[in-house]
Design an enzyme around this catalytic site. Structure first.
Site, PDB file in Angstrom:
ATOM      1  N   CYS A 140       0.832  -1.216   0.000  1.00  0.00           N
ATOM      2  CA  CYS A 140       0.000   0.000   0.000  1.00  0.00           C
ATOM      3  C   CYS A 140       0.862   1.260   0.000  1.00  0.00           C
ATOM      4  O   CYS A 140       0.610   2.207  -0.751  1.00  0.00           O
ATOM      5  CB  CYS A 140      -0.929  -0.009   1.209  1.00  0.00           C
ATOM      6  SG  CYS A 140      -0.080  -0.362   2.767  1.00  0.00           S
ATOM      7  N   HIS A 219      -2.153   5.779   6.315  1.00  0.00           N
ATOM      8  CA  HIS A 219      -0.749   6.178   6.428  1.00  0.00           C
ATOM      9  C   HIS A 219      -0.654   7.614   5.909  1.00  0.00           C
ATOM     10  O   HIS A 219      -1.517   8.075   5.150  1.00  0.00           O
ATOM     11  CB  HIS A 219       0.154   5.344   5.506  1.00  0.00           C
ATOM     12  CG  HIS A 219       0.117   3.870   5.720  1.00  0.00           C
ATOM     13  ND1 HIS A 219       0.553   3.260   6.863  1.00  0.00           N
ATOM     14  CD2 HIS A 219      -0.259   2.863   4.889  1.00  0.00           C
ATOM     15  CE1 HIS A 219       0.459   1.947   6.742  1.00  0.00           C
ATOM     16  NE2 HIS A 219      -0.045   1.676   5.549  1.00  0.00           N
TER      17      HIS A 219
HETATM   18  P1  NAD Z   1      -5.321 -10.482   6.711  1.00  0.00           P
HETATM   19  O1  NAD Z   1      -4.702 -11.126   7.880  1.00  0.00           O
HETATM   20  O2  NAD Z   1      -6.384  -9.448   6.914  1.00  0.00           O
HETATM   21  O3  NAD Z   1      -5.981 -11.601   5.770  1.00  0.00           O
HETATM   22  C1  NAD Z   1      -5.296 -12.782   5.444  1.00  0.00           C
HETATM   23  C2  NAD Z   1      -6.276 -13.879   5.111  1.00  0.00           C
HETATM   24  O4  NAD Z   1      -5.520 -15.066   4.808  1.00  0.00           O
HETATM   25  C3  NAD Z   1      -7.222 -14.256   6.238  1.00  0.00           C
HETATM   26  O5  NAD Z   1      -8.464 -14.605   5.651  1.00  0.00           O
HETATM   27  C4  NAD Z   1      -6.564 -15.491   6.860  1.00  0.00           C
HETATM   28  O6  NAD Z   1      -7.509 -16.341   7.493  1.00  0.00           O
HETATM   29  C5  NAD Z   1      -5.982 -16.156   5.623  1.00  0.00           C
HETATM   30  N1  NAD Z   1      -4.857 -17.059   5.889  1.00  0.00           N
HETATM   31  C6  NAD Z   1      -4.043 -17.091   6.959  1.00  0.00           C
HETATM   32  N2  NAD Z   1      -3.132 -18.088   6.821  1.00  0.00           N
HETATM   33  C7  NAD Z   1      -3.397 -18.688   5.648  1.00  0.00           C
HETATM   34  C8  NAD Z   1      -2.855 -19.791   4.944  1.00  0.00           C
HETATM   35  N3  NAD Z   1      -1.832 -20.491   5.446  1.00  0.00           N
HETATM   36  N4  NAD Z   1      -3.392 -20.143   3.745  1.00  0.00           N
HETATM   37  C9  NAD Z   1      -4.427 -19.465   3.237  1.00  0.00           C
HETATM   38  N5  NAD Z   1      -5.009 -18.401   3.857  1.00  0.00           N
HETATM   39  C10 NAD Z   1      -4.487 -18.028   5.044  1.00  0.00           C
HETATM   40  O7  NAD Z   1      -4.127  -9.909   5.827  1.00  0.00           O
HETATM   41  P2  NAD Z   1      -4.180  -8.679   4.817  1.00  0.00           P
HETATM   42  O8  NAD Z   1      -3.985  -7.419   5.581  1.00  0.00           O
HETATM   43  O9  NAD Z   1      -5.349  -8.817   3.917  1.00  0.00           O
HETATM   44  O10 NAD Z   1      -2.820  -8.906   4.023  1.00  0.00           O
HETATM   45  C11 NAD Z   1      -2.746  -9.779   2.920  1.00  0.00           C
HETATM   46  C12 NAD Z   1      -1.569  -9.387   2.070  1.00  0.00           C
HETATM   47  O11 NAD Z   1      -1.778  -8.068   1.567  1.00  0.00           O
HETATM   48  C13 NAD Z   1      -0.225  -9.345   2.803  1.00  0.00           C
HETATM   49  O12 NAD Z   1       0.797  -9.693   1.884  1.00  0.00           O
HETATM   50  C14 NAD Z   1      -0.091  -7.889   3.179  1.00  0.00           C
HETATM   51  O13 NAD Z   1       1.247  -7.484   3.391  1.00  0.00           O
HETATM   52  C15 NAD Z   1      -0.691  -7.228   1.957  1.00  0.00           C
HETATM   53  N6  NAD Z   1      -1.214  -5.870   2.172  1.00  0.00           N
HETATM   54  C16 NAD Z   1      -1.886  -5.540   3.302  1.00  0.00           C
HETATM   55  C17 NAD Z   1      -2.346  -4.250   3.452  1.00  0.00           C
HETATM   56  C18 NAD Z   1      -3.075  -3.820   4.690  1.00  0.00           C
HETATM   57  O14 NAD Z   1      -2.979  -2.661   5.059  1.00  0.00           O
HETATM   58  N7  NAD Z   1      -3.796  -4.675   5.358  1.00  0.00           N
HETATM   59  C19 NAD Z   1      -2.155  -3.305   2.448  1.00  0.00           C
HETATM   60  C20 NAD Z   1      -1.515  -3.693   1.265  1.00  0.00           C
HETATM   61  C21 NAD Z   1      -1.030  -4.979   1.140  1.00  0.00           C
END
Ligand code: NAD
Length: 336
Positions: A140, A219
């Site tokens: 992000c 942010h």
């Molecule tokens: P999150 O924790 O909100 O969601 C992750 C999901 O994956 C959940 O549904 C969880 O149950 C599932 N999960 C956990 N372990 C797993 C596994 N072994 N196999 C399959 N599914 C599994 O995370 P998020 O914030 O959505 O982040 C996801 C990705 O996006 C990460 O790479 C993160 O760095 C990136 N990201 C996050 C943001 C943010 O601000 N949240 C912004 C941009 C990018």
């Protein structure tokens, strides 16, 4: 129609899944969840087909009365592309699953750049991703930096960029993360954001620092750019004005902090009250002694969502023109 599955239905996965349902050239086959939590409940209530990403957990879903269509392998079999939105570093562990099935996958910013063939930002390097099998949509914060720095490269000769990132402590849903009453410096310089931006804009000179603060909604970046030629503030503002997914705002319109920005976004009524664009304070943009100073904010939960949609078009090659994909995605999500 490109058939897409989403593995991981959390903050990012649920938003990408929603965005896929708004496209006329792709279809959401289903989503995969590890456990039967409130996110799985949401997916079922939204009529998405839910698959279990840990096959031995199927019984847990059955016990909670949640209907499952199969395992992650069943989902993969039905898809052309998987968007892996699992927590950072889990995507790399999942990659062999996709390789074995011979399908393409998009990973998120929590994965290392060397997990994939190229990192991705639609404005910076759409063409590089065309036909690739594995790409990573940059984080992000990196997406936010890319959106406002990329257009400057077309109009100015720029030197070193210095970016100070004030990071939200946690996403609104994260009840266990902090700090709640402290400011935490990231002691490593550069923070990972500058080097990450170079994965999509390799020829820039950037150094970044970061601190985490007790807020959940956005942010904020303060950015300084050395200008090697005489360019005016108006020319820079005009370039941002023409850049998709960048939104000029002003404190004169009441945007005095990130709070008003998110209030504005919620009132727009998009899915989850999201703001896909990067807001930049026009009135905080200044040039002093050939250096540009500006401040922008990033809605961390959603700015990468349209990028994921463009990444699906790029890797499948269904649209080879970046501008056309960006416009199509923007129209579908109500981004003006
Ligand atoms: P999150 O924790 O909100 O969601 C992750 C999901 O994956 C959940 O549904 C969880 O149950 C599932 N999960 C956990 N372990 C797993 C596994 N072994 N196999 C399959 N599914 C599994 O995370 P998020 O914030 O959505 O982040 C996801 C990705 O996006 C990460 O790479 C993160 O760095 C990136 N990201 C996050 C943001 C943010 O601000 N949240 C912004 C941009 C990018």
């Amino acid at each position: 129609m490109i058939k897409v599955g989403v593995n991981g239905y959390g903050v990012i996965g649920k938003r990408v899944a929603y965005a896929i349902t708004k496209q006329d050239d792709m279809e959401l086959v289903g989503i995969a969840k590890t456990k039967p939590d409130f996110n799985a409940m949401t997916a079922i209530e939204k009529n998405h087909d839910v698959y279990c990403s840990i096959p031995e957990n199927i019984g847990l879903f059955e016990r909670r009365g949640m209907e499952i269509r199969g395992t992650i392998n069943d989902l993969i079999e039905k898809c052309d592309v998987i968007v892996d939105a699992t927590p950072g570093k889990i995507g790399a562990k999942n990659k062999p699953l996709y390789e074995k099935a011979g399908i393409k996958a998009i990973f998120e910013g929590g994965e290392k750049a060397d997990t994939v063939q190229c990192s991705f930002n639609a404005l910076c390097n759409y063409e590089e991703a065309i036909g690739k099998d594995y790409v990573r949509v940059v984080s992000c914060n990196t997406t936010g930096l890319a959106r406002t720095i990329r257009p400057m490269l077309d109009i100015a000769d720029i030197g070193r960029i210095r970016a100070v990132l004030v990071r939200r402590a946690a996403d609104p849903v994260q009840s266990k993360k902090g700090p709640i009453n402290a400011i935490v410096p990231v002691t490593k310089v550069p923070s990972h954001h500058g080097p990450d931006l170079k994965t999509v804009l390799p020829n820039i000179d950037i150094v970044s620092m970061a601190v985490a603060v007790p807020t959940t909604i956005m942010h904020l970046h303060t950015i300084m750019v050395e200008l090697k030629d005489n360019i005016s503030k108006d020319e820079i503002i005009e370039a941002w004005g023409k850049t998709p997914r960048v939104k000029l705002i002003s404190s004169e319109d009441g945007f005095i902090s990130t709070a008003e920005i998110m209030e504005y976004a919620r009132a727009l009524g998009r899915y989850m009250g999201d703001l896909y664009e990067i807001p930049v304070w026009e009135d905080a943009t200044n040039i002093k002694d050939n250096e540009l100073y500006y401040i922008q904010a990033v809605h961390q939960e959603s700015d990468v969502v349209p990028e994921n949609i463009d990444a699906i078009r790029a890797i499948t090659g269904i649209e080879k023109n970046a501008r056309k994909s960006i416009e199509k995605t923007n129209k579908s999500l109500g981004i003006r």
